[in-house]
Design a protein around this motif. Structure first.
Motif, PDB file in Angstrom:
ATOM      1  N   THR A   1      -0.221 -11.672  -7.118  1.00  0.00           N
ATOM      2  CA  THR A   1      -0.633 -11.501  -8.274  1.00  0.00           C
ATOM      3  C   THR A   1      -1.533 -10.239  -8.495  1.00  0.00           C
ATOM      4  O   THR A   1      -1.703  -9.465  -9.315  1.00  0.00           O
ATOM      5  CB  THR A   1      -0.646 -12.409  -9.258  1.00  0.00           C
ATOM      6  OG1 THR A   1      -1.808 -13.115  -8.992  1.00  0.00           O
ATOM      7  CG2 THR A   1       0.516 -13.279  -9.548  1.00  0.00           C
ATOM      8  N   ASN A   2      -2.348 -10.462  -7.525  1.00  0.00           N
ATOM      9  CA  ASN A   2      -3.719  -9.589  -7.422  1.00  0.00           C
ATOM     10  C   ASN A   2      -3.686  -8.341  -6.250  1.00  0.00           C
ATOM     11  O   ASN A   2      -2.967  -8.986  -5.167  1.00  0.00           O
ATOM     12  CB  ASN A   2      -5.093 -10.508  -7.042  1.00  0.00           C
ATOM     13  CG  ASN A   2      -5.146 -11.265  -8.320  1.00  0.00           C
ATOM     14  OD1 ASN A   2      -4.354 -11.980  -8.644  1.00  0.00           O
ATOM     15  ND2 ASN A   2      -6.210 -11.140  -9.064  1.00  0.00           N
ATOM     16  N   GLY A   3      -4.318  -7.312  -6.520  1.00  0.00           N
ATOM     17  CA  GLY A   3      -4.140  -6.378  -5.239  1.00  0.00           C
ATOM     18  C   GLY A   3      -5.292  -6.798  -4.228  1.00  0.00           C
ATOM     19  O   GLY A   3      -6.093  -7.752  -4.658  1.00  0.00           O
ATOM     20  N   LYS A   4      -5.656  -6.112  -3.402  1.00  0.00           N
ATOM     21  CA  LYS A   4      -6.769  -6.196  -2.519  1.00  0.00           C
ATOM     22  C   LYS A   4      -7.486  -5.017  -2.415  1.00  0.00           C
ATOM     23  O   LYS A   4      -7.065  -3.986  -2.546  1.00  0.00           O
ATOM     24  CB  LYS A   4      -6.316  -6.674  -1.124  1.00  0.00           C
ATOM     25  CG  LYS A   4      -5.202  -8.040  -1.194  1.00  0.00           C
ATOM     26  CD  LYS A   4      -4.938  -8.096   0.467  1.00  0.00           C
ATOM     27  CE  LYS A   4      -3.621  -9.491   0.284  1.00  0.00           C
ATOM     28  NZ  LYS A   4      -2.493  -8.676   0.145  1.00  0.00           N
TER      29      LYS A   4
ATOM     30  N   LYS B   1     -19.938   7.572   4.515  1.00  0.00           N
ATOM     31  CA  LYS B   1     -21.017   6.703   3.964  1.00  0.00           C
ATOM     32  C   LYS B   1     -20.293   5.204   3.722  1.00  0.00           C
ATOM     33  O   LYS B   1     -20.797   4.062   4.069  1.00  0.00           O
ATOM     34  CB  LYS B   1     -21.468   7.307   2.635  1.00  0.00           C
ATOM     35  CG  LYS B   1     -22.419   6.262   1.962  1.00  0.00           C
ATOM     36  CD  LYS B   1     -22.932   7.075   0.541  1.00  0.00           C
ATOM     37  CE  LYS B   1     -23.766   5.917  -0.339  1.00  0.00           C
ATOM     38  NZ  LYS B   1     -23.970   6.646  -1.614  1.00  0.00           N
ATOM     39  N   LYS B   2     -18.990   5.305   3.003  1.00  0.00           N
ATOM     40  CA  LYS B   2     -18.402   4.223   2.696  1.00  0.00           C
ATOM     41  C   LYS B   2     -16.819   4.536   2.742  1.00  0.00           C
ATOM     42  O   LYS B   2     -16.466   5.606   2.251  1.00  0.00           O
ATOM     43  CB  LYS B   2     -18.732   3.622   1.140  1.00  0.00           C
ATOM     44  CG  LYS B   2     -18.240   2.665   0.935  1.00  0.00           C
ATOM     45  CD  LYS B   2     -19.054   1.958  -0.551  1.00  0.00           C
ATOM     46  CE  LYS B   2     -18.535   0.717  -1.225  1.00  0.00           C
ATOM     47  NZ  LYS B   2     -19.114   0.306  -2.252  1.00  0.00           N
ATOM     48  N   LEU B   3     -16.020   3.679   3.178  1.00  0.00           N
ATOM     49  CA  LEU B   3     -14.572   3.632   2.873  1.00  0.00           C
ATOM     50  C   LEU B   3     -14.041   2.654   2.032  1.00  0.00           C
ATOM     51  O   LEU B   3     -14.341   1.407   2.186  1.00  0.00           O
ATOM     52  CB  LEU B   3     -14.076   3.676   4.471  1.00  0.00           C
ATOM     53  CG  LEU B   3     -12.526   3.446   4.387  1.00  0.00           C
ATOM     54  CD1 LEU B   3     -11.822   4.858   3.893  1.00  0.00           C
ATOM     55  CD2 LEU B   3     -11.956   3.223   5.948  1.00  0.00           C
ATOM     56  N   ILE B   4     -13.201   2.727   1.153  1.00  0.00           N
ATOM     57  CA  ILE B   4     -12.565   1.910   0.051  1.00  0.00           C
ATOM     58  C   ILE B   4     -11.096   2.100   0.111  1.00  0.00           C
ATOM     59  O   ILE B   4     -10.776   3.134  -0.108  1.00  0.00           O
ATOM     60  CB  ILE B   4     -13.124   2.066  -1.240  1.00  0.00           C
ATOM     61  CG1 ILE B   4     -14.748   2.071  -1.363  1.00  0.00           C
ATOM     62  CG2 ILE B   4     -12.605   0.912  -2.120  1.00  0.00           C
ATOM     63  CD1 ILE B   4     -15.513   2.489  -2.763  1.00  0.00           C
ATOM     64  N   SER B   5     -10.579   1.010   0.187  1.00  0.00           N
ATOM     65  CA  SER B   5      -8.980   1.054   0.268  1.00  0.00           C
ATOM     66  C   SER B   5      -8.305  -0.163  -0.565  1.00  0.00           C
ATOM     67  O   SER B   5      -8.845  -1.383  -0.424  1.00  0.00           O
ATOM     68  CB  SER B   5      -8.582   0.743   1.732  1.00  0.00           C
ATOM     69  OG  SER B   5      -6.965   1.010   1.904  1.00  0.00           O
ATOM     70  N   THR B   6      -7.417   0.246  -1.303  1.00  0.00           N
ATOM     71  CA  THR B   6      -7.056  -0.784  -2.224  1.00  0.00           C
ATOM     72  C   THR B   6      -5.305  -0.831  -2.185  1.00  0.00           C
ATOM     73  O   THR B   6      -4.906   0.141  -2.032  1.00  0.00           O
ATOM     74  CB  THR B   6      -7.310  -0.639  -3.735  1.00  0.00           C
ATOM     75  OG1 THR B   6      -6.874   0.651  -4.212  1.00  0.00           O
ATOM     76  CG2 THR B   6      -8.773  -0.428  -3.917  1.00  0.00           C
ATOM     77  N   SER B   7      -4.888  -2.012  -2.427  1.00  0.00           N
ATOM     78  CA  SER B   7      -3.347  -2.439  -2.524  1.00  0.00           C
ATOM     79  C   SER B   7      -2.923  -2.566  -3.733  1.00  0.00           C
ATOM     80  O   SER B   7      -3.537  -3.049  -4.774  1.00  0.00           O
ATOM     81  CB  SER B   7      -3.103  -3.509  -1.518  1.00  0.00           C
ATOM     82  OG  SER B   7      -3.697  -4.507  -1.889  1.00  0.00           O
ATOM     83  N   TYR B   8      -1.641  -2.540  -3.896  1.00  0.00           N
ATOM     84  CA  TYR B   8      -0.932  -3.014  -5.357  1.00  0.00           C
ATOM     85  C   TYR B   8      -0.361  -4.442  -5.106  1.00  0.00           C
ATOM     86  O   TYR B   8       0.281  -4.648  -4.192  1.00  0.00           O
ATOM     87  CB  TYR B   8      -0.001  -1.854  -5.524  1.00  0.00           C
ATOM     88  CG  TYR B   8       0.582  -1.929  -6.879  1.00  0.00           C
ATOM     89  CD1 TYR B   8      -0.401  -2.141  -8.289  1.00  0.00           C
ATOM     90  CD2 TYR B   8       1.994  -1.768  -7.246  1.00  0.00           C
ATOM     91  CE1 TYR B   8       0.125  -2.055  -9.386  1.00  0.00           C
ATOM     92  CE2 TYR B   8       2.504  -1.819  -8.661  1.00  0.00           C
ATOM     93  CZ  TYR B   8       1.471  -1.984  -9.587  1.00  0.00           C
ATOM     94  OH  TYR B   8       2.079  -1.983 -10.918  1.00  0.00           O
ATOM     95  N   ALA B   9      -0.603  -5.208  -5.992  1.00  0.00           N
ATOM     96  CA  ALA B   9       0.190  -6.577  -6.016  1.00  0.00           C
ATOM     97  C   ALA B   9       1.705  -6.569  -5.895  1.00  0.00           C
ATOM     98  O   ALA B   9       2.268  -5.825  -6.619  1.00  0.00           O
ATOM     99  CB  ALA B   9      -0.328  -7.322  -7.307  1.00  0.00           C
ATOM    100  N   PRO B  10       2.031  -7.607  -5.009  1.00  0.00           N
ATOM    101  CA  PRO B  10       3.767  -7.462  -4.596  1.00  0.00           C
ATOM    102  C   PRO B  10       4.592  -7.815  -5.845  1.00  0.00           C
ATOM    103  O   PRO B  10       5.420  -7.327  -6.222  1.00  0.00           O
ATOM    104  CB  PRO B  10       3.573  -8.793  -3.679  1.00  0.00           C
ATOM    105  CG  PRO B  10       2.532  -8.751  -2.888  1.00  0.00           C
ATOM    106  CD  PRO B  10       1.457  -8.373  -3.857  1.00  0.00           C
ATOM    107  N   GLU B  11       3.841  -8.715  -6.901  1.00  0.00           N
ATOM    108  CA  GLU B  11       4.431  -9.072  -7.991  1.00  0.00           C
ATOM    109  C   GLU B  11       4.648  -7.614  -8.966  1.00  0.00           C
ATOM    110  O   GLU B  11       5.377  -7.869  -9.967  1.00  0.00           O
ATOM    111  CB  GLU B  11       4.283 -10.224  -8.531  1.00  0.00           C
ATOM    112  CG  GLU B  11       4.748 -11.360  -7.812  1.00  0.00           C
ATOM    113  CD  GLU B  11       4.471 -12.705  -8.620  1.00  0.00           C
ATOM    114  OE1 GLU B  11       4.088 -12.657  -9.699  1.00  0.00           O
ATOM    115  OE2 GLU B  11       4.768 -13.933  -8.175  1.00  0.00           O
ATOM    116  N   SER B  12       3.669  -6.990  -9.035  1.00  0.00           N
ATOM    117  CA  SER B  12       3.640  -6.023  -9.931  1.00  0.00           C
ATOM    118  C   SER B  12       4.612  -4.588  -9.501  1.00  0.00           C
ATOM    119  O   SER B  12       4.640  -3.784 -10.272  1.00  0.00           O
ATOM    120  CB  SER B  12       2.102  -5.344 -10.154  1.00  0.00           C
ATOM    121  OG  SER B  12       1.407  -6.340 -10.602  1.00  0.00           O
TER     122      SER B  12
END
Length: 373
Positions: A107-110, A70-81
């Motif tokens: 500073t932000n994930g994606k 139905k849906k795929l969600i993928s997240t990343s972690y910010a490089p500076e964190s």
């Protein structure tokens, strides 16, 4: 040496061990063989990921329609964190987008989301992923990622090695289906073993197994120090590490989990076992500090014994809940007062002991089981 490198990685909070595509594909296929509709109509979340080149994202995006997602969600972690800081260079994929932000890139994930045919080619696949910056750094413990967790039906990832216990608790808190990678030592964690004992989680299809002579193998960053026999570099300069005792934990059903062990009787084990520690014996050892017999190898479990037995933690990968019940684990059930009285002191934490040639021998961790009647 591979286990040493894994321990060092945990200590240094160097958690960037990236799973290979064939390992993901083979594992997912095992669940599809058991239930072809296991992912159909489901929202799958891939946290702790790097969507721009992650093999988890590639696999689920490329097989979106085949799996019936139905849906795929993928997240990343910010490089500076990240705990381990390295010079950061955003990818061309990111910099060529009109909404590229050089500050947020650090500073932000994606978040990458796949739900529809964006390209207009009448199929939904990896080319239809839509992305944006997260509000925060992408830490799975943040409210932002917790909300994504609550939206998802199934969570799939290779979580940070140093945060395995916390990550599993994060999943169980929301009562989600999951498929994650961990190390065999996690079986004995006080946060994990009760879940295994209650059949709330179990090992996946591949766990603690060599395939083509190799343990489960992960891509590691360029800065990873090359040492040890299970570290190597391919012809393109990519670095890999094979880690013993590693595999999948899940609460998704698969057929192998319900296959009973084929076992010999006690007499047959003493006569035919391939293990010199068992072959030729007249009886199994009995623990000094718990009423059970010691079974040093899973394939040496006697089919005709009705009492309690202690087996290696690697037994869990062969555990069939219709064949055996789990009584507990040695570190919780071992009577250490008996050992202290005999030795006058304690060496280390609670463990089961046997007596050999008049000496008390402290064993590796054991799981206590009994044959189901």
């Amino acid at each position: 040496m591979a286990n040493t490198n894994l321990a060092n990685a945990k200590t240094a909070k160097n958690d960037e061990f990236y799973t290979q595509y064939p390992d993901i594909q083979k594992e997912i296929n095992a669940y599809l063989d058991y239930d072809p509709n296991v992912f159909r109509g489901k929202t799958v979340l891939l946290p702790c990921d790097d969507p721009e080149w992650s093999n988890f994202t590639k696999f689920f995006a490329q097989n979106f329609e085949l799996l019936g997602l139905k849906k795929l969600i993928s997240t990343s972690y910010a490089p500076e964190s990240k705990k381990y800081k390295m010079p950061y260079q955003p990818t061309l994929f990111e910099t060529q987008q009109p909404y590229f932000n050089p500050d947020k890139s650090k500073t932000n994930g994606k978040i990458f989301v796949l739900t529809r045919d964006v390209t207009g080619d009448n199929r939904i696949d990896i080319n239809d992923l839509e992305w944006q910056y997260l509000e925060g750094d992408g830490d799975f413990r943040s409210k932002e990622i917790r909300n994504l967790r609550d939206e998802a039906d199934i969570i799939v990832t290779n979580p940070p090695f140093s945060l395995f216990r916390e990550f599993l608790a994060w999943i169980m808190e929301a009562d989600k289906k999951f498929l994650i990678i961990g190390n065999i030592n996690a079986i004995a964690y006080k946060e994990v073993f009760p879940l295994i004992m209650k059949n709330k989680i179990w090992t996946g299809c591949r766990f603690n197994k060599r395939v083509n002579g190799k343990n489960m193998t992960f891509l590691v960053p360029d800065y990873y120090e090359m040492s040890g026999t299970e570290l190597y570099m391919d012809e393109h300069g990519n670095k890999f590490i094979s880690v013993a005792g590693t595999g999948w934990f899940t609460n998704l059903e698969h057929g192998r989990r319900h296959e009973p062990l084929r076992l010999m009787t006690m007499a047959e084990n003493f006569k035919h076992s391939k293990h010199k520690e068992v072959r030729g014996r007249k009886d199994y050892e009995h623990y000094v500090n718990y009423d059970a017999i010691e079974i040093p190898f899973t394939d040496a479990i006697p089919s005709d014994y009705e009492g309690t037995m202690g087996v290696p933690i690697s037994f869990i990968d062969k555990y069939c809940p219709e064949q055996f019940e789990i009584i507990g684990i040695g570190l919780e059930l071992a009577n250490m007062d008996i050992i202290k009285k005999k030795l006058g002191k304690l060496n280390g934490g609670p463990r089961l002991y046997v007596e050999r040639d008049g000496e008390l021998v402290r064993l590796y961790e054991r799981i206590l089981i009994r044959k189901k009647q």
